[in-house]
Design an enzyme around this catalytic site. Structure first.
Site, PDB file in Angstrom:
ATOM      1  N   ASP A  25       0.819  -1.207   0.000  1.00 10.39           N
ATOM      2  CA  ASP A  25       0.000   0.000   0.000  1.00 10.39           C
ATOM      3  C   ASP A  25       0.856   1.261   0.000  1.00 10.39           C
ATOM      4  O   ASP A  25       0.472   2.280  -0.572  1.00 10.39           O
ATOM      5  CB  ASP A  25      -0.943  -0.001   1.209  1.00 10.39           C
ATOM      6  CG  ASP A  25      -1.839   1.218   1.231  1.00 10.39           C
ATOM      7  OD1 ASP A  25      -2.498   1.489   0.213  1.00 10.39           O
ATOM      8  OD2 ASP A  25      -1.860   1.917   2.260  1.00 10.39           O
ATOM      9  N   ASP A  28       1.957   1.527  -3.893  1.00 10.32           N
ATOM     10  CA  ASP A  28       1.043   1.551  -5.032  1.00 10.32           C
ATOM     11  C   ASP A  28       0.658   2.978  -5.439  1.00 10.32           C
ATOM     12  O   ASP A  28       0.637   3.311  -6.618  1.00 10.32           O
ATOM     13  CB  ASP A  28      -0.189   0.679  -4.799  1.00 10.32           C
ATOM     14  CG  ASP A  28      -1.108   1.196  -3.700  1.00 10.32           C
ATOM     15  OD1 ASP A  28      -0.701   2.101  -2.939  1.00 10.32           O
ATOM     16  OD2 ASP A  28      -2.233   0.692  -3.599  1.00 10.32           O
ATOM     17  N   GLY A  29       0.402   3.848  -4.463  1.00  8.27           N
ATOM     18  CA  GLY A  29       0.076   5.237  -4.783  1.00  8.27           C
ATOM     19  C   GLY A  29       1.254   5.970  -5.387  1.00  8.27           C
ATOM     20  O   GLY A  29       1.110   6.736  -6.347  1.00  8.27           O
ATOM     21  N   ARG A  33       1.359   7.554  -9.188  1.00 10.91           N
ATOM     22  CA  ARG A  33       1.708   8.952  -9.487  1.00 10.91           C
ATOM     23  C   ARG A  33       2.905   9.034 -10.428  1.00 10.91           C
ATOM     24  O   ARG A  33       2.906   9.826 -11.374  1.00 10.91           O
ATOM     25  CB  ARG A  33       1.974   9.721  -8.190  1.00 10.91           C
ATOM     26  CG  ARG A  33       0.702  10.047  -7.410  1.00 10.91           C
ATOM     27  CD  ARG A  33       0.973  10.919  -6.201  1.00 10.91           C
ATOM     28  NE  ARG A  33       1.790  10.255  -5.185  1.00 10.91           N
ATOM     29  CZ  ARG A  33       1.319   9.385  -4.289  1.00 10.91           C
ATOM     30  NH1 ARG A  33       0.039   9.085  -4.276  1.00 10.91           N
ATOM     31  NH2 ARG A  33       2.124   8.835  -3.404  1.00 10.91           N
ATOM     32  N   SER A  39      -5.906   8.208 -10.296  1.00 11.53           N
ATOM     33  CA  SER A  39      -7.269   8.591 -10.644  1.00 11.53           C
ATOM     34  C   SER A  39      -8.076   8.800  -9.370  1.00 11.53           C
ATOM     35  O   SER A  39      -7.685   8.355  -8.289  1.00 11.53           O
ATOM     36  CB  SER A  39      -7.935   7.504 -11.501  1.00 11.53           C
ATOM     37  OG  SER A  39      -8.118   6.322 -10.725  1.00 11.53           O
ATOM     38  N   ASP A  46      -8.065   3.150  -2.701  1.00  7.12           N
ATOM     39  CA  ASP A  46      -6.959   3.146  -1.744  1.00  7.12           C
ATOM     40  C   ASP A  46      -7.467   3.450  -0.341  1.00  7.12           C
ATOM     41  O   ASP A  46      -7.121   2.761   0.618  1.00  7.12           O
ATOM     42  CB  ASP A  46      -5.901   4.165  -2.165  1.00  7.12           C
ATOM     43  CG  ASP A  46      -4.701   4.150  -1.242  1.00  7.12           C
ATOM     44  OD1 ASP A  46      -4.047   3.086  -1.142  1.00  7.12           O
ATOM     45  OD2 ASP A  46      -4.426   5.188  -0.608  1.00  7.12           O
ATOM     46  N   ASP A  50      -7.531   0.750   2.691  1.00  8.65           N
ATOM     47  CA  ASP A  50      -6.804   1.114   3.914  1.00  8.65           C
ATOM     48  C   ASP A  50      -7.718   1.016   5.122  1.00  8.65           C
ATOM     49  O   ASP A  50      -7.352   0.456   6.161  1.00  8.65           O
ATOM     50  CB  ASP A  50      -6.263   2.546   3.832  1.00  8.65           C
ATOM     51  CG  ASP A  50      -5.120   2.715   2.855  1.00  8.65           C
ATOM     52  OD1 ASP A  50      -4.616   1.695   2.347  1.00  8.65           O
ATOM     53  OD2 ASP A  50      -4.748   3.875   2.596  1.00  8.65           O
TER      54      ASP A  50
END
Length: 192
Positions: A25, A28-29, A33, A39, A46, A50
């Site tokens: 986690d 992944d963000g 980016r 998106s 996300d 979480d």
């Protein structure tokens, strides 16, 4: 969570899988980016995943540590309500953006503005919960129990500060939604 609830003797495996999920986690963000693949829907997923992970762990902690069940329940309520209200109040904007956080409580602005502070509080909260789970299963006479307890004391302040931010986030988001309603009412009192 299946291992945590049904196969308690495999608690270490459950912890490793939870850590793997948590580590995934974190990246992944960042990857989305960097690859220009972020998106609004991805941000929503996300946040939901979480929240589900954290709330699942808090539920399990409430089951295995009955003395603290009410504390874990209150953490669940604060976590879900503060994050949901934050998302709702910033519809159309990223909930971590400067635009969506202008006009919010200074604590919330600071939390989203300074990534290291944000990271310490998020990691501190998750590690506090994970370590509470681990400490439940470790023998209190072992060196690992001592190490885990020390680490727990290091991350606990981050967890406590995260709850202060969650409360500020909840109150700030509710205020903004109410202000929006008042603004809409002032424009057209007949619609209310």
């Amino acid at each position: 969570f299946v291992i945590m609830t049904n196969l308690e003797e495999h608690w270490a495996t459950a912890v490793l899988l939870y850590f793997a999920s948590f580590a995934g986690d974190l990246f992944d963000g960042w990857a989305a980016r960097k690859l220009n693949q972020s998106s609004t829907f991805g941000g929503l997923l996300d946040m939901v995943t979480d929240r589900c992970s954290t709330l699942g762990l808090l539920y399990i902690l409430g089951c295995i540590q009955e003395t603290y069940r009410l504390v874990y329940l209150l953490l669940v309520v604060l976590d879900i309500s503060s994050h949901w209200c934050q998302m709702y109040s910033s519809v159309g904007q990223h909930h971590k953006s400067k635009e969506s956080n202008s006009g919010r409580n200074i604590i919330v602005q600071w939390y989203y503005q300074y990534y290291f502070f944000f990271g310490y509080l998020c990691v501190g909260a998750e590690f506090t919960y994970i370590l509470a789970y681990i400490l439940h299963y470790l023998n209190s006479e072992s060196v690992w129990f001592t190490v885990a307890t020390l680490f727990f004391r290091v991350v606990l302040p981050g967890c406590l500060m995260k709850q202060i931010v969650n409360f500020a986030q909840l109150s700030s988001a509710c205020y903004l939604v109410a202000a929006h309603d008042a603004e809409q009412y002032a424009k057209d009192p007949k619609k209310s």
